[in-house]
Design a protein around this motif. Structure first.
Motif, PDB file in Angstrom:
ATOM      1  N   LEU A  56       0.767  -1.210   0.028  1.00 46.23           N
ATOM      2  CA  LEU A  56       0.004   0.084   0.097  1.00 46.23           C
ATOM      3  C   LEU A  56       0.902   1.243   0.062  1.00 46.23           C
ATOM      4  N   ASP A  57       0.733   1.933  -0.890  1.00 42.00           N
ATOM      5  CA  ASP A  57       1.483   3.482  -1.005  1.00 42.00           C
ATOM      6  C   ASP A  57       0.662   4.337  -0.847  1.00 42.00           C
ATOM      7  N   LEU A  58       0.828   5.233   0.221  1.00 41.87           N
ATOM      8  CA  LEU A  58      -0.040   6.356   0.725  1.00 41.87           C
ATOM      9  C   LEU A  58       0.304   7.509  -0.103  1.00 41.87           C
ATOM     10  N   SER A  59       1.233   7.518  -0.791  1.00 41.05           N
ATOM     11  CA  SER A  59       1.433   8.691  -1.505  1.00 41.05           C
ATOM     12  C   SER A  59       0.981   8.488  -3.043  1.00 41.05           C
ATOM     13  N   GLU A  60      -0.018   7.576  -3.286  1.00 40.92           N
ATOM     14  CA  GLU A  60      -0.868   7.389  -4.222  1.00 40.92           C
ATOM     15  C   GLU A  60      -2.262   7.101  -4.090  1.00 40.92           C
ATOM     16  N   PRO A  61      -2.901   8.098  -3.355  1.00 44.57           N
ATOM     17  CA  PRO A  61      -4.285   7.741  -2.882  1.00 44.57           C
ATOM     18  C   PRO A  61      -5.240   7.418  -3.684  1.00 44.57           C
ATOM     19  N   ASP A  85      10.601  15.096   6.252  1.00 46.54           N
ATOM     20  CA  ASP A  85      10.570  16.070   5.220  1.00 46.54           C
ATOM     21  C   ASP A  85      11.446  17.272   6.071  1.00 46.54           C
ATOM     22  N   THR A  86      12.625  17.571   5.424  1.00 43.96           N
ATOM     23  CA  THR A  86      13.516  18.504   5.900  1.00 43.96           C
ATOM     24  C   THR A  86      13.114  19.819   4.813  1.00 43.96           C
ATOM     25  N   ASN A  87      12.609  20.712   5.140  1.00 46.07           N
ATOM     26  CA  ASN A  87      12.472  21.857   4.181  1.00 46.07           C
ATOM     27  C   ASN A  87      12.440  23.184   4.854  1.00 46.07           C
ATOM     28  N   THR A  88      12.810  24.174   4.166  1.00 43.77           N
ATOM     29  CA  THR A  88      13.076  25.667   4.469  1.00 43.77           C
ATOM     30  C   THR A  88      12.606  26.591   3.526  1.00 43.77           C
ATOM     31  N   LEU A  89      12.103  27.681   3.754  1.00 45.94           N
ATOM     32  CA  LEU A  89      11.443  28.532   2.947  1.00 45.94           C
ATOM     33  C   LEU A  89      12.567  29.031   2.015  1.00 45.94           C
ATOM     34  N   ASP A  90      13.827  28.921   2.526  1.00 41.91           N
ATOM     35  CA  ASP A  90      15.113  29.626   1.600  1.00 41.91           C
ATOM     36  C   ASP A  90      15.099  28.443   0.476  1.00 41.91           C
ATOM     37  N   ASN A  91      14.808  27.234   0.672  1.00 42.73           N
ATOM     38  CA  ASN A  91      15.235  26.245  -0.227  1.00 42.73           C
ATOM     39  C   ASN A  91      14.111  25.139  -0.225  1.00 42.73           C
ATOM     40  N   TYR A  92      12.868  25.599  -0.560  1.00 44.04           N
ATOM     41  CA  TYR A  92      11.538  24.870  -0.705  1.00 44.04           C
ATOM     42  C   TYR A  92      11.452  23.975  -1.699  1.00 44.04           C
ATOM     43  N   ASP A  93      11.713  22.403  -1.005  1.00 47.92           N
ATOM     44  CA  ASP A  93      11.474  21.316  -2.046  1.00 47.92           C
ATOM     45  C   ASP A  93       9.714  21.124  -1.984  1.00 47.92           C
ATOM     46  N   ILE A  94       9.253  21.587  -3.107  1.00 47.84           N
ATOM     47  CA  ILE A  94       7.797  21.145  -3.354  1.00 47.84           C
ATOM     48  C   ILE A  94       7.436  19.786  -3.334  1.00 47.84           C
ATOM     49  N   ALA A  95       8.300  19.136  -3.997  1.00 48.44           N
ATOM     50  CA  ALA A  95       8.049  17.684  -4.382  1.00 48.44           C
ATOM     51  C   ALA A  95       7.877  16.833  -3.039  1.00 48.44           C
ATOM     52  N   SER A  96       9.067  17.250  -2.217  1.00 44.38           N
ATOM     53  CA  SER A  96       9.253  16.576  -0.943  1.00 44.38           C
ATOM     54  C   SER A  96       7.882  17.062   0.087  1.00 44.38           C
ATOM     55  N   ALA A  97       7.552  18.077   0.013  1.00 42.70           N
ATOM     56  CA  ALA A  97       6.537  18.732   0.728  1.00 42.70           C
ATOM     57  C   ALA A  97       5.059  18.179   0.293  1.00 42.70           C
ATOM     58  N   ARG A  98       4.984  17.899  -1.026  1.00 40.20           N
ATOM     59  CA  ARG A  98       3.545  17.632  -1.709  1.00 40.20           C
ATOM     60  C   ARG A  98       3.617  15.817  -1.090  1.00 40.20           C
ATOM     61  N   ASN A  99       4.873  15.433  -1.255  1.00 42.62           N
ATOM     62  CA  ASN A  99       4.556  13.970  -1.043  1.00 42.62           C
ATOM     63  C   ASN A  99       4.178  13.762   0.506  1.00 42.62           C
ATOM     64  N   LEU A 100       4.491  14.429   1.409  1.00 50.83           N
ATOM     65  CA  LEU A 100       4.300  14.187   2.878  1.00 50.83           C
ATOM     66  C   LEU A 100       2.875  14.566   3.006  1.00 50.83           C
ATOM     67  N   GLY A 140      11.297  22.066   9.669  1.00 48.15           N
ATOM     68  CA  GLY A 140       9.970  21.245   9.983  1.00 48.15           C
ATOM     69  C   GLY A 140       8.851  21.702   9.787  1.00 48.15           C
ATOM     70  N   MET A 141       8.732  22.872   8.920  1.00 48.28           N
ATOM     71  CA  MET A 141       7.404  23.565   8.637  1.00 48.28           C
ATOM     72  C   MET A 141       6.461  22.573   8.155  1.00 48.28           C
ATOM     73  N   THR A 142       6.739  21.829   7.146  1.00 53.10           N
ATOM     74  CA  THR A 142       5.739  21.070   6.484  1.00 53.10           C
ATOM     75  C   THR A 142       5.524  20.102   7.407  1.00 53.10           C
ATOM     76  N   VAL A 143       6.334  19.324   8.425  1.00 50.47           N
ATOM     77  CA  VAL A 143       6.133  18.328   8.999  1.00 50.47           C
ATOM     78  C   VAL A 143       5.043  18.796  10.367  1.00 50.47           C
ATOM     79  N   GLY A 144       5.289  20.088  10.854  1.00 48.72           N
ATOM     80  CA  GLY A 144       4.361  20.514  11.682  1.00 48.72           C
ATOM     81  C   GLY A 144       3.127  21.078  11.178  1.00 48.72           C
ATOM     82  N   THR A 145       2.941  21.572  10.124  1.00 45.96           N
ATOM     83  CA  THR A 145       1.713  21.869   9.611  1.00 45.96           C
ATOM     84  C   THR A 145       1.012  20.566   9.443  1.00 45.96           C
TER      85      THR A 145
END
Length: 232
Positions: A56-61, A85-100, A140-145
């Motif tokens: 089961l892959d949650l990234s493919e709902p 997901d380790t993400n900052t606004l200075d170097n925001y990885d949209i693909a990683s955030a979207r996956n989470l 940790g912005m995306t994780v916390g959100t």
């Protein structure tokens, strides 16, 4: 007497695996999932008893319902899958955030939607969030959100699925979990900043999940398991 049936999403490693191990030892009928079906089946064989592993892959709902189509009725559902997901606004990885976001919010909801008619009326759901929602850290912005989003899901699902119970567990730093087990300096700092003077363990997490499953009057809550870490 028929033993309860439990579905654990994200049960191939870490806390999910320890939860599966606990209930396999209790003689429950356990289905655990992982992104790699062969790994899930291998873990199920390792745990023994009436344990089965499926892919089961949650990234493919969109594919979640089909992945769960052959499952029968379950008494309880634990959504334990975790993504980092380790993400900052200075170097925001949209693909990683979207996956989470997709995994923890859309994927988990897709599982509940697929299983809603097969979940016992006196059953329960336990979701996993985390204390990053209250204690932000660099990257940790995306994780916390997303973890805050889990709190919103709990209330919405508890109302829609009544009388079934829905709760969330928000662990602190679990020192013996695979991700943290080698970071002794950091976990020591957490221990010294925790009123109990001890780190959270995977055994503590399993015990809390068991409480949330067993107690028929606990519903719609966020359960913090961190030894009071945020008090200091």
């Amino acid at each position: 007497m028929t033993q309860p049936a439990l579905l654990i999403v994200g049960g191939t490693h870490g806390m999910g695996k320890e939860i599966a191990r606990h209930y396999a030892k209790q003689g429950w009928s356990v289905v655990l999932t992982g992104r790699d079906g062969s790994v899930a089946k291998s873990v199920a064989t390792e745990l023994g008893g009436d344990t089965r592993g499926i892919a089961l892959d949650l990234s493919e709902p969109e594919l979640v319902a089909d992945a769960l189509a052959d499952l029968g009725a379950v008494d309880h559902l634990v959504l334990a899958a975790i993504a980092r997901d380790t993400n900052t606004l200075d170097n925001y990885d949209i693909a990683s955030a979207r996956n989470l976001v997709t995994m923890k919010l859309l994927g988990n909801t897709a599982v509940v939607s697929a299983m809603r008619e097969r979940l016992a009326e006196d059953g329960s759901i336990v979701l996993f969030g985390g204390r990053a929602k209250d204690r932000p850290y660099p990257g940790g912005m995306t994780v916390g959100t997303v973890n805050a989003g889990i709190s919103g899901m709990v209330v919405a699902l508890a109302l829609q699925l009544a009388p079934r119970r829905v709760n969330a567990i928000h662990p602190g730093i679990v020192a013996d979990a695979p991700y943290w087990s080698g970071r002794h300096e950091f976990t020591a700092q957490v221990r010294m900043a925790t009123p109990t003077g001890r780190n959270v363990t995977m055994e503590d997490i399993v015990d809390t999940v068991d409480f949330l499953i067993r107690n028929r009057s606990v519903n719609g809550i966020d359960m913090y398991v961190d030894g009071g870490w945020l008090l200091l």
